[in-house]
Design a protein around this motif. Structure first.
Motif, PDB file in Angstrom:
ATOM      1  N   THR A 110       0.837  -1.196   0.000  1.00 41.73           N
ATOM      2  CA  THR A 110       0.000   0.000   0.000  1.00 41.73           C
ATOM      3  C   THR A 110       0.874   1.248   0.000  1.00 41.73           C
ATOM      4  O   THR A 110       2.042   1.201   0.385  1.00 41.73           O
ATOM      5  N   ALA A 111       0.280   2.353  -0.422  1.00 42.28           N
ATOM      6  CA  ALA A 111       0.951   3.661  -0.432  1.00 42.28           C
ATOM      7  C   ALA A 111       0.042   4.647   0.287  1.00 42.28           C
ATOM      8  O   ALA A 111      -1.138   4.773  -0.047  1.00 42.28           O
ATOM      9  N   THR A 112       0.612   5.339   1.280  1.00 42.49           N
ATOM     10  CA  THR A 112      -0.147   6.306   2.069  1.00 42.49           C
ATOM     11  C   THR A 112       0.577   7.643   2.072  1.00 42.49           C
ATOM     12  O   THR A 112       1.682   7.742   2.612  1.00 42.49           O
ATOM     13  N   PRO A 113      -0.027   8.680   1.476  1.00 41.43           N
ATOM     14  CA  PRO A 113       0.591  10.007   1.517  1.00 41.43           C
ATOM     15  C   PRO A 113       0.694  10.507   2.963  1.00 41.43           C
ATOM     16  O   PRO A 113      -0.216  10.301   3.768  1.00 41.43           O
ATOM     17  N   GLN A 114       1.801  11.149   3.281  1.00 40.74           N
ATOM     18  CA  GLN A 114       2.043  11.708   4.611  1.00 40.74           C
ATOM     19  C   GLN A 114       1.905  13.230   4.549  1.00 40.74           C
ATOM     20  O   GLN A 114       2.019  13.828   3.483  1.00 40.74           O
ATOM     21  N   THR A 115       1.697  13.846   5.695  1.00 39.44           N
ATOM     22  CA  THR A 115       1.561  15.304   5.737  1.00 39.44           C
ATOM     23  C   THR A 115       2.839  16.005   5.293  1.00 39.44           C
ATOM     24  O   THR A 115       2.792  17.135   4.822  1.00 39.44           O
ATOM     25  N   SER A 116       3.971  15.316   5.398  1.00 38.10           N
ATOM     26  CA  SER A 116       5.254  15.895   4.982  1.00 38.10           C
ATOM     27  C   SER A 116       5.420  15.930   3.466  1.00 38.10           C
ATOM     28  O   SER A 116       6.361  16.515   2.956  1.00 38.10           O
ATOM     29  N   GLY A 117       4.517  15.266   2.751  1.00 38.53           N
ATOM     30  CA  GLY A 117       4.636  15.164   1.300  1.00 38.53           C
ATOM     31  C   GLY A 117       5.229  13.845   0.856  1.00 38.53           C
ATOM     32  O   GLY A 117       5.152  13.480  -0.313  1.00 38.53           O
ATOM     33  N   ALA A 118       5.843  13.122   1.783  1.00 40.76           N
ATOM     34  CA  ALA A 118       6.397  11.795   1.478  1.00 40.76           C
ATOM     35  C   ALA A 118       5.246  10.792   1.358  1.00 40.76           C
ATOM     36  O   ALA A 118       4.107  11.089   1.729  1.00 40.76           O
ATOM     37  N   VAL A 119       5.558   9.631   0.849  1.00 37.27           N
ATOM     38  CA  VAL A 119       4.589   8.542   0.768  1.00 37.27           C
ATOM     39  C   VAL A 119       5.149   7.368   1.554  1.00 37.27           C
ATOM     40  O   VAL A 119       6.287   6.967   1.340  1.00 37.27           O
ATOM     41  N   MET A 120       4.340   6.828   2.494  1.00 35.54           N
ATOM     42  CA  MET A 120       4.760   5.647   3.231  1.00 35.54           C
ATOM     43  C   MET A 120       4.259   4.419   2.484  1.00 35.54           C
ATOM     44  O   MET A 120       3.075   4.329   2.134  1.00 35.54           O
ATOM     45  N   PHE A 121       5.175   3.502   2.209  1.00 32.16           N
ATOM     46  CA  PHE A 121       4.827   2.242   1.573  1.00 32.16           C
ATOM     47  C   PHE A 121       4.821   1.167   2.643  1.00 32.16           C
ATOM     48  O   PHE A 121       5.684   1.156   3.529  1.00 32.16           O
ATOM     49  N   GLN A 122       3.849   0.269   2.573  1.00 32.89           N
ATOM     50  CA  GLN A 122       3.742  -0.791   3.564  1.00 32.89           C
ATOM     51  C   GLN A 122       3.484  -2.121   2.873  1.00 32.89           C
ATOM     52  O   GLN A 122       2.575  -2.236   2.054  1.00 32.89           O
ATOM     53  N   ALA A 123       4.310  -3.107   3.206  1.00 34.64           N
ATOM     54  CA  ALA A 123       4.096  -4.473   2.742  1.00 34.64           C
ATOM     55  C   ALA A 123       3.299  -5.193   3.819  1.00 34.64           C
ATOM     56  O   ALA A 123       3.620  -5.110   5.003  1.00 34.64           O
ATOM     57  N   ILE A 124       2.255  -5.888   3.407  1.00 33.77           N
ATOM     58  CA  ILE A 124       1.377  -6.592   4.329  1.00 33.77           C
ATOM     59  C   ILE A 124       1.243  -8.034   3.848  1.00 33.77           C
ATOM     60  O   ILE A 124       0.962  -8.272   2.667  1.00 33.77           O
ATOM     61  N   SER A 125       1.456  -8.977   4.741  1.00 37.01           N
ATOM     62  CA  SER A 125       1.281 -10.383   4.389  1.00 37.01           C
ATOM     63  C   SER A 125      -0.207 -10.682   4.276  1.00 37.01           C
ATOM     64  O   SER A 125      -0.994 -10.327   5.149  1.00 37.01           O
ATOM     65  N   THR A 126      -0.603 -11.327   3.179  1.00 37.52           N
ATOM     66  CA  THR A 126      -2.004 -11.698   2.986  1.00 37.52           C
ATOM     67  C   THR A 126      -2.182 -13.207   2.966  1.00 37.52           C
ATOM     68  O   THR A 126      -3.276 -13.695   2.710  1.00 37.52           O
ATOM     69  N   CYS A 127      -1.116 -13.931   3.231  1.00 38.74           N
ATOM     70  CA  CYS A 127      -1.194 -15.384   3.222  1.00 38.74           C
ATOM     71  C   CYS A 127      -1.949 -15.854   4.460  1.00 38.74           C
ATOM     72  O   CYS A 127      -1.647 -15.434   5.579  1.00 38.74           O
ATOM     73  N   THR A 128      -2.923 -16.716   4.273  1.00 37.12           N
ATOM     74  CA  THR A 128      -3.737 -17.189   5.388  1.00 37.12           C
ATOM     75  C   THR A 128      -3.347 -18.578   5.873  1.00 37.12           C
ATOM     76  O   THR A 128      -3.870 -19.042   6.871  1.00 37.12           O
TER      77      THR A 128
END
Length: 140
Positions: A110-128
């Motif tokens: 996922t990509a989440t814009p931050q108030t600083s103008g940067a974008v935080m990227f997050q890897a999330i495991s979806t394996c069940t």
């Protein structure tokens, strides 16, 4: 001598015309763009059971890259936003309200814009299935 001079000038031009291929390239030609969000280009490779995921911006600049083998995620030290990449094992990671830029059977990015103008990227495991996740990488 004229031929040698022509080759000396043609060398850099020919080098610039070579297609980019592989991890770290602006526009990899050896794998398709699998992004699920406009504005990003996501490329994946699988080698020896390890999946490599690279996220580029619209201009081809590498933003982040990671390696994933089952339930193990490793950030790669490349890309202009490498410091803004969070892995599932990071203590500060919570499920992000960000937009999904990539998803397959084992992970989501996922990509989440931050108030600083940067974008935080997050890897999330979806394996069940933990057994499935720890024994091999699914798909591309």
């Amino acid at each position: 001598m004229l031929a040698g001079l022509m080759l000396a000038f043609a060398g850099p031009v020919l080098a610039q015309q070579q297609p980019d291929a592989g991890l770290g390239s602006a526009w990899p030609t050896d794998t398709p763009d699998v992004s699920s969000m406009p504005g990003y280009h996501v490329y994946t490779w699988v080698k020896s059971g390890v999946k490599y995921v690279q996220v580029n911006d619209n201009s081809g600049q590498v933003l982040v890259a990671l390696a994933n083998a089952g339930d193990v995620f490793l950030p790669l030290p490349m890309g202009s936003a490498a410091q803004d990449l969070r892995m599932p094992q990071d203590a500060s990671v919570t499920t992000s309200p960000g937009a999904t830029v990539y998803q397959d059977d084992t992970m989501m990015m996922t990509a989440t814009p931050q108030t600083s103008g940067a974008v935080m990227f997050q890897a999330i495991s979806t394996c069940t299935n933990p057994v499935e996740c720890s024994t091999h990488v699914n798909g591309n």
